[in-house]
Design a protein around this motif. Structure first.
Motif, PDB file in Angstrom:
ATOM      1  N   ALA A 118       0.913  -1.333   0.076  1.00 15.53           N
ATOM      2  CA  ALA A 118      -0.423  -0.109   0.045  1.00 15.53           C
ATOM      3  C   ALA A 118       0.501   1.389   0.233  1.00 15.53           C
ATOM      4  O   ALA A 118       0.594   2.232  -0.746  1.00 15.53           O
ATOM      5  CB  ALA A 118      -0.704   0.365   0.969  1.00 15.53           C
ATOM      6  N   PHE A 119       1.772   1.729   0.676  1.00 14.82           N
ATOM      7  CA  PHE A 119       2.939   2.589   0.837  1.00 14.82           C
ATOM      8  C   PHE A 119       3.537   2.796  -0.716  1.00 14.82           C
ATOM      9  O   PHE A 119       2.998   4.247  -0.855  1.00 14.82           O
ATOM     10  CB  PHE A 119       4.118   1.912   1.552  1.00 14.82           C
ATOM     11  N   GLY A 120       4.272   1.634  -1.283  1.00 11.86           N
ATOM     12  CA  GLY A 120       4.688   1.434  -2.545  1.00 11.86           C
ATOM     13  C   GLY A 120       3.774   1.823  -3.628  1.00 11.86           C
ATOM     14  O   GLY A 120       3.669   3.319  -4.268  1.00 11.86           O
ATOM     15  N   ALA A 121       2.173   1.859  -3.498  1.00 10.32           N
ATOM     16  CA  ALA A 121       1.014   2.015  -4.475  1.00 10.32           C
ATOM     17  C   ALA A 121       0.170   3.521  -4.331  1.00 10.32           C
ATOM     18  O   ALA A 121       0.405   3.388  -5.421  1.00 10.32           O
ATOM     19  CB  ALA A 121       0.496   1.026  -4.357  1.00 10.32           C
TER      20      ALA A 121
ATOM     21  N   LYS B 166       4.711   5.498  -5.392  1.00  4.39           N
ATOM     22  CA  LYS B 166       4.873   5.312  -7.153  1.00  4.39           C
ATOM     23  C   LYS B 166       4.689   6.633  -7.559  1.00  4.39           C
ATOM     24  O   LYS B 166       5.229   6.572  -8.796  1.00  4.39           O
ATOM     25  CB  LYS B 166       3.153   5.137  -7.686  1.00  4.39           C
ATOM     26  N   GLN B 167       4.404   7.548  -6.825  1.00  2.00           N
ATOM     27  CA  GLN B 167       4.880   8.934  -8.148  1.00  2.00           C
ATOM     28  C   GLN B 167       6.194   9.958  -7.429  1.00  2.00           C
ATOM     29  O   GLN B 167       6.579  10.574  -8.206  1.00  2.00           O
ATOM     30  CB  GLN B 167       3.542  10.039  -7.075  1.00  2.00           C
ATOM     31  N   ARG B 168       6.856   9.289  -6.581  1.00  2.00           N
ATOM     32  CA  ARG B 168       8.130   9.567  -6.147  1.00  2.00           C
ATOM     33  C   ARG B 168       9.215   9.039  -6.818  1.00  2.00           C
ATOM     34  O   ARG B 168       9.758   9.576  -6.919  1.00  2.00           O
ATOM     35  CB  ARG B 168       8.092   9.512  -4.126  1.00  2.00           C
ATOM     36  N   ILE B 169       8.715   7.015  -6.737  1.00  2.00           N
ATOM     37  CA  ILE B 169      10.533   6.958  -7.241  1.00  2.00           C
ATOM     38  C   ILE B 169       9.536   6.492  -8.551  1.00  2.00           C
ATOM     39  O   ILE B 169       9.393   4.583  -8.665  1.00  2.00           O
ATOM     40  CB  ILE B 169      10.993   6.410  -6.723  1.00  2.00           C
ATOM     41  N   PRO B 170       9.200   6.400  -9.371  1.00  2.00           N
ATOM     42  CA  PRO B 170       8.148   6.174 -11.046  1.00  2.00           C
ATOM     43  C   PRO B 170       8.985   4.723 -12.027  1.00  2.00           C
ATOM     44  O   PRO B 170       8.508   4.053 -11.788  1.00  2.00           O
ATOM     45  CB  PRO B 170       7.827   7.287 -11.731  1.00  2.00           C
ATOM     46  N   ASP B 171      10.662   5.621 -11.418  1.00  2.00           N
ATOM     47  CA  ASP B 171      11.477   4.557 -12.542  1.00  2.00           C
ATOM     48  C   ASP B 171      11.702   3.541 -11.357  1.00  2.00           C
ATOM     49  O   ASP B 171      12.371   2.335 -11.609  1.00  2.00           O
ATOM     50  CB  ASP B 171      12.690   5.232 -12.898  1.00  2.00           C
ATOM     51  N   LYS B 172      11.767   3.501  -9.995  1.00  2.00           N
ATOM     52  CA  LYS B 172      11.964   2.477  -9.416  1.00  2.00           C
ATOM     53  C   LYS B 172      10.832   1.701  -8.457  1.00  2.00           C
ATOM     54  O   LYS B 172      11.171   0.234  -7.951  1.00  2.00           O
ATOM     55  CB  LYS B 172      12.869   2.752  -8.287  1.00  2.00           C
TER      56      LYS B 172
END
Length: 120
Positions: free
Chosen positions: A20-23, A27-33
């Motif tokens: 959930a944290f990632g989604a 997701k918007q802060r590290i889109p490339d990772k």
């Protein structure tokens, strides 16, 4: 084997929380990772469920020391594999990259030990 039930449950919780944290945050802060982070979450959950299954199977299989070793190998795999992917995606430090295969190896050892315990 209540310990593996506890470890599996706590790790399943952590996997959901980190997913959930990632989604919702990363997701918007590290889109490339984010893909690296999500791979960590996926393997984290699969192996958290494996720990729960190991706890449930431990009294059904005669070779409990091998089942116990399997659980520890899988738990170590969660820490090394998923942990290194979380750290790599959040920090960008490449030093965490070489740790990931060690976690994968730990997963493999855990699954093989469980298979051997079932076979015996």
């Amino acid at each position: 084997m209540k310990l593996f039930l506890l470890l599996g449950s706590v790790n399943a919780f952590l996997s959901v929380a980190l997913g959930a944290f990632g989604a919702h945050y990363l997701k918007q802060r590290i889109p490339d990772k984010i893909d690296v982070f999500q791979t960590g979450v996926q393997y984290h959950m699969i192996h958290a469920i494996a720990l729960i299954l190991i706890a449930l199977l431990s009294d059904k299989l005669a070779n409990s020391s091998m089942v116990n070793a399997s659980g520890w190998a899988i738990f170590i795999g969660i820490i090394l594999f998923s942990g290194s992917l979380y750290a790599l995606s959040l920090t960008g430090l490449k030093v965490f990259g070489p740790i990931t295969p060690l976690g994968g190896l730990s997963f493999l050892v855990g699954w093989i030990l469980l298979a051997i315990a079932a076979y015996k």
